[in-house]
Design a protein around this motif. Structure first.
Motif, PDB file in Angstrom:
ATOM      1  N   SER A   1       0.833  -1.195   0.000  1.00  0.00           N
ATOM      2  CA  SER A   1       0.000   0.000   0.000  1.00  0.00           C
ATOM      3  C   SER A   1       0.874   1.254   0.000  1.00  0.00           C
ATOM      4  CB  SER A   1      -0.923  -0.004   1.213  1.00  0.00           C
ATOM      5  OG  SER A   1      -1.712   1.155   1.269  1.00  0.00           O
ATOM      6  N   THR A   2       2.020   1.200   0.679  1.00  0.00           N
ATOM      7  CA  THR A   2       2.946   2.338   0.705  1.00  0.00           C
ATOM      8  C   THR A   2       3.478   2.637  -0.687  1.00  0.00           C
ATOM      9  OG1 THR A   2       3.592   1.810   2.973  1.00  0.00           O
ATOM     10  CG2 THR A   2       5.073   3.226   1.710  1.00  0.00           C
ATOM     11  N   HIS A   3       3.824   1.592  -1.439  1.00  0.00           N
ATOM     12  CA  HIS A   3       4.272   1.784  -2.821  1.00  0.00           C
ATOM     13  C   HIS A   3       3.214   2.543  -3.622  1.00  0.00           C
ATOM     14  CE1 HIS A   3       6.940  -2.049  -2.479  1.00  0.00           C
ATOM     15  NE2 HIS A   3       7.661  -0.967  -2.265  1.00  0.00           N
ATOM     16  N   VAL A   4       1.970   2.094  -3.503  1.00  0.00           N
ATOM     17  CA  VAL A   4       0.890   2.672  -4.305  1.00  0.00           C
ATOM     18  C   VAL A   4       0.649   4.126  -3.910  1.00  0.00           C
ATOM     19  CG1 VAL A   4      -1.523   2.442  -4.983  1.00  0.00           C
ATOM     20  CG2 VAL A   4      -0.146   0.400  -4.602  1.00  0.00           C
ATOM     21  N   LYS A   5       0.626   4.391  -2.607  1.00  0.00           N
ATOM     22  CA  LYS A   5       0.413   5.769  -2.143  1.00  0.00           C
ATOM     23  C   LYS A   5       1.536   6.681  -2.639  1.00  0.00           C
ATOM     24  CE  LYS A   5      -2.138   4.497   2.037  1.00  0.00           C
ATOM     25  NZ  LYS A   5      -2.095   4.402   3.512  1.00  0.00           N
TER      26      LYS A   5
ATOM     27  N   LEU B   1     -13.192  -7.518   0.329  1.00  0.00           N
ATOM     28  CA  LEU B   1     -12.449  -6.642  -0.572  1.00  0.00           C
ATOM     29  C   LEU B   1     -13.117  -5.280  -0.666  1.00  0.00           C
ATOM     30  CD1 LEU B   1     -11.705  -9.232  -3.396  1.00  0.00           C
ATOM     31  CD2 LEU B   1     -10.121  -8.430  -1.646  1.00  0.00           C
ATOM     32  N   LEU B   2     -14.435  -5.281  -0.790  1.00  0.00           N
ATOM     33  CA  LEU B   2     -15.162  -4.007  -0.859  1.00  0.00           C
ATOM     34  C   LEU B   2     -15.022  -3.227   0.438  1.00  0.00           C
ATOM     35  CD1 LEU B   2     -18.456  -5.011  -2.713  1.00  0.00           C
ATOM     36  CD2 LEU B   2     -16.464  -3.844  -3.633  1.00  0.00           C
ATOM     37  N   ALA B   3     -14.933  -3.929   1.560  1.00  0.00           N
ATOM     38  CA  ALA B   3     -14.774  -3.259   2.846  1.00  0.00           C
ATOM     39  C   ALA B   3     -13.450  -2.513   2.926  1.00  0.00           C
ATOM     40  CB  ALA B   3     -14.880  -4.274   3.983  1.00  0.00           C
ATOM     41  N   ARG B   4     -12.451  -2.994   2.205  1.00  0.00           N
ATOM     42  CA  ARG B   4     -11.127  -2.358   2.232  1.00  0.00           C
ATOM     43  C   ARG B   4     -10.993  -1.256   1.194  1.00  0.00           C
ATOM     44  NH1 ARG B   4      -6.936  -7.070   1.536  1.00  0.00           N
ATOM     45  NH2 ARG B   4      -5.554  -5.251   1.447  1.00  0.00           N
ATOM     46  N   LEU B   5     -11.874  -1.225   0.222  1.00  0.00           N
ATOM     47  CA  LEU B   5     -11.774  -0.245  -0.863  1.00  0.00           C
ATOM     48  C   LEU B   5     -12.108   1.148  -0.336  1.00  0.00           C
ATOM     49  CD1 LEU B   5     -11.282   0.257  -3.859  1.00  0.00           C
ATOM     50  CD2 LEU B   5     -13.669  -0.331  -4.283  1.00  0.00           C
ATOM     51  N   SER B   6     -11.173   2.078  -0.488  1.00  0.00           N
ATOM     52  CA  SER B   6     -11.320   3.400   0.125  1.00  0.00           C
ATOM     53  C   SER B   6     -12.057   4.400  -0.765  1.00  0.00           C
ATOM     54  CB  SER B   6      -9.935   3.960   0.475  1.00  0.00           C
ATOM     55  OG  SER B   6      -9.126   4.066  -0.680  1.00  0.00           O
TER      56      SER B   6
ATOM     57  N   CYS C   1      -3.782  -2.379  -3.279  1.00  0.00           N
ATOM     58  CA  CYS C   1      -4.215  -1.089  -3.831  1.00  0.00           C
ATOM     59  C   CYS C   1      -5.489  -0.581  -3.184  1.00  0.00           C
ATOM     60  CB  CYS C   1      -4.472  -1.206  -5.336  1.00  0.00           C
ATOM     61  SG  CYS C   1      -3.008  -1.162  -6.349  1.00  0.00           S
ATOM     62  N   LEU C   2      -6.295  -1.484  -2.660  1.00  0.00           N
ATOM     63  CA  LEU C   2      -7.656  -1.142  -2.267  1.00  0.00           C
ATOM     64  C   LEU C   2      -7.703   0.007  -1.271  1.00  0.00           C
ATOM     65  CD1 LEU C   2      -9.149  -4.740  -1.971  1.00  0.00           C
ATOM     66  CD2 LEU C   2      -9.416  -3.120  -3.849  1.00  0.00           C
ATOM     67  N   GLU C   3      -6.805  -0.011  -0.292  1.00  0.00           N
ATOM     68  CA  GLU C   3      -6.847   1.011   0.744  1.00  0.00           C
ATOM     69  C   GLU C   3      -6.153   2.301   0.312  1.00  0.00           C
ATOM     70  OE1 GLU C   3      -5.110  -0.895   4.077  1.00  0.00           O
ATOM     71  OE2 GLU C   3      -6.740  -2.357   4.310  1.00  0.00           O
ATOM     72  N   ALA C   4      -5.447   2.271  -0.804  1.00  0.00           N
ATOM     73  CA  ALA C   4      -4.687   3.448  -1.245  1.00  0.00           C
ATOM     74  C   ALA C   4      -5.371   4.209  -2.363  1.00  0.00           C
ATOM     75  CB  ALA C   4      -3.285   3.017  -1.708  1.00  0.00           C
ATOM     76  N   ILE C   5      -6.299   3.584  -3.046  1.00  0.00           N
ATOM     77  CA  ILE C   5      -6.886   4.204  -4.230  1.00  0.00           C
ATOM     78  C   ILE C   5      -7.953   5.228  -3.831  1.00  0.00           C
ATOM     79  CG2 ILE C   5      -8.676   2.445  -4.522  1.00  0.00           C
ATOM     80  CD1 ILE C   5      -8.260   2.673  -7.546  1.00  0.00           C
ATOM     81  N   GLY C   6      -7.960   6.367  -4.524  1.00  0.00           N
ATOM     82  CA  GLY C   6      -8.966   7.395  -4.308  1.00  0.00           C
ATOM     83  C   GLY C   6      -9.857   7.518  -5.531  1.00  0.00           C
ATOM     84  N   GLU C   7     -10.868   8.371  -5.426  1.00  0.00           N
ATOM     85  CA  GLU C   7     -11.818   8.505  -6.530  1.00  0.00           C
ATOM     86  C   GLU C   7     -11.154   9.027  -7.802  1.00  0.00           C
ATOM     87  OE1 GLU C   7     -14.463   7.142  -6.261  1.00  0.00           O
ATOM     88  OE2 GLU C   7     -15.358   7.366  -4.277  1.00  0.00           O
TER      89      GLU C   7
END
Length: 592
Positions: A291-295, A398-403, A325-331
């Protein structure tokens, strides 16, 4: 937490023009400086730097910030890293009143210098290493590309670095991961008979190495070396493989130009893509994407494409990347997956088919939502009720982790289509809260120019927030909501006097950033443009602010009078309460 008083002093002691000019050549333009924006492609300079006001602004794309923000956006550093970098340049020590135990400590400078010295030595050794240079030539690496990535060579002897560092027993060599010790305490070089790939942090400092073992027909590994083909530095105070990406500094220009980061798995993938003109690729370091890589990548681009082999191992790597990626992705972010034909990695594919064929694969990459749904459906018997139930069961965590809530609802909609459940049922089963869009603003917008004047004045003199009549601002105007949020954030918290510490627009930007108000900063950017085009004295700003408040009060009184007059017309004066009658008569006398 870093005290705001320290940030104020740090910004005042930082030469913003010199900092930015080292990365983007600036030209004098009156009292400001100008350049083509480093954050989007343009031919006519619209990027302006104000040395007196301590911030930059792009009139083209809206990029706006301080010295801290520039380092974060341009180099990909996070807030603390950017502050530490500027403090180091200014000769200041960063105080931390409430240190975060999970926050990595600043790396000792002597370790950075030690790694830099080793990197220079390895790079120099490549010239005289015939087998290493032949290996790179066979792989298609040119001298220019080898120089770009500072590729080097570690000779096969046990203690090569003893010739580089007079004290081979120095603790820095062990702490940096350059040497290792056996059970008897005897030291020897970690990297031997390997092509060396320096791993740089966002500031361009060498923090680790990757070593590729040389192998050829009839050639054995160095005596006693039964290590892997690729060997990375261990975790050190300088290096965490879950945080760094190979090739990130070299890819910076390509990332800005394309607004896309291509994530691959190997050093040679990055090197050979660059060799063929694909300069926006980076690689993870022998570990799954974190997640750090993605952010870190999303601080520089809006689109990340993972490019893996098309075999089972590549699909597994892609799935691990998706999960992280799920917790790092924004709209505003896009994630996609490009799969190459089986038997090909990015290195071999671009070498065999060329740049255009590779970029076509990237352009046609599968969006995250499609890949997620296909992968889940492949695990279910989609022709049965049980399969449909299993699909939702697999999707729920998975949906629960999607930010990104809007993307979450889009995926829920597609899950409903695939499973036969209604979208409401999917949302209920997966515990999704519906996203309720804000009501549209009313057509009538009272005094937007006055509200914008107040906002602009607050941006230049934040301490004026105490004078904003929060309770009596009009409630049906977007600018009113913007002014209310801004003034509220500028007011000191109970028991604190922080409003007195802001003192400048640059410091205001950092106050909002620290409080996670990135969206508010974005909304203010259009107003920020006036701060570069116009220059007012403090007295002028305070006078304008007072006049705007008086006019706003007059407009509020007129509106209240008209509302009471209309009520009295319908109900008669007797229909007004005693308080309303008193206010009506008072306003009537004022307007009289």
């Amino acid at each position: 937490m870093i005290p705001e008083s320290f940030l104020q002093e740090l910004l005042s002691r930082t030469d913003l023009v010199g900092l930015i000019d080292a990365h983007v050549p600036l030209k004098k333009a009156g009292v400001e400086y100008a350049a083509c924006c480093p954050f989007h492609n343009e031919k006519t300079p619209s990027f302006t730097v104000s040395p007196t006001k301590q911030f930059y602004h792009c009139f083209g794309c809206g990029a706006h910030g301080t010295a801290i923000g520039f380092l974060m956006e341009y180099t990909g550093l996070d807030f603390r890293e950017a502050v530490r970098d500027l403090a180091s340049r200014a000769g200041m020590q960063v105080p931390e009143t409430l240190p975060d135990r999970n926050e990595p400590r600043a790396a000792p400078r002597n370790l950075v210098q030690t790694m830099g010295k080793a990197a220079d030595w390895y790079y120099g050794q490549l010239r005289n290493a015939q087998e290493a240079t032949e290996y790179l030539k066979r792989r298609g690496v040119s001298g220019e590309t080898a120089k770009l990535f500072r590729i080097g060579y570690a000779p096969p002897d046990w203690q090569n670095l003893a010739a580089v560092f007079p004290d081979y027993q120095a603790p820095e060599l062990l702490a940096a991961g350059l040497v290792t010790e056996n059970e008897n305490g005897r030291r020897y070089d970690r990297f031997r008979d390997r092509v060396i790939f320096p791993i740089l942090n966002a500031k361009g400092e060498t923090v680790a190495f990757g070593g590729r073992l040389l192998e050829s027909a009839g050639r054995e590994k160095p005596e006693g070396d039964q290590g892997p083909k690729y060997l990375n530095s261990p975790e050190t105070p300088l290096f965490s493989k879950g945080q760094e990406l190979f090739g990130l500094p070299q890819a910076r220009a390509g990332l800005r130009e394309t607004d896309t980061a291509i994530v691959v798995e190997g050093y040679m993938d990055v090197v050979m893509l660059a060799q063929h003109g694909v300069r926006n690729a980076v690689a993870t370091l022998g570990t799954a994407t974190t997640s750090t890589h993605v952010k870190k990548l999303f601080r520089q681009v809006s689109r990340v494409v993972f490019c893996f082999d098309g075999d089972a191992a590549g699909k597994r790597a892609a799935w691990r990347a998706l999960e992280n990626c799920l917790e790092a992705i924004g709209e505003q972010n896009l994630v996609a997956f490009a799969f190459l034909p089986e038997g090909h990695d990015p290195d071999s594919f671009v070498s065999a088919f060329g740049k255009d064929a590779f970029l076509q694969r990237i352009a046609e990459a599968v969006p995250l939502s499609d890949f997620l749904l296909r992968a889940l459906a492949s695990q279910c018997e989609m022709g049965s009720a049980e399969g449909h139930a299993k699909l939702l069961t697999l999707a729920k965590p998975l949906l629960a982790r999607l930010s990104a809530p809007l993307l979450r609802l889009q995926i829920a909609k597609r899950l409903a289509e695939a499973s036969g459940f209604s979208q409401q049922e999917v949302e209920r089963v997966c515990d999704l809260r519906p996203v309720v869009p804000p009501p549209p603003p009313r057509a009538k917008r009272p005094a937007p120019s006055l509200l914008r004047t107040l906002i602009r004045d607050l941006l230049q003199c934040p301490e004026l927030a105490r004078r904003v009549p929060l309770e009596s601002l009009p409630g049906d105007d977007p600018d009113s909501g913007l002014l209310r949020r801004l003034a509220t954030l500028l007011l000191p918290e109970e028991g604190e006097g922080e409003a007195d510490e802001i003192g400048s627009h640059a410091m205001l930007i950092e106050r909002l950033r620290r409080r996670g108000e990135e969206e508010l900063l974005r909304q203010l950017n259009s107003i920020n443009q006036d701060l570069l085009r116009e220059s007012f004295s403090r007295e002028d700003i305070e006078a304008e602010f007072g006049t705007a408040l008086e006019k706003l009060s007059e407009l509020r009184s007129r509106r209240e009078f008209e509302e009471l007059k209309e009520k009295a017309r319908k109900l008669g004066v007797s229909g007004l309460s005693s308080d309303e009658k008193a206010r009506y008569l008072r306003l009537l006398a004022r307007t009289g």
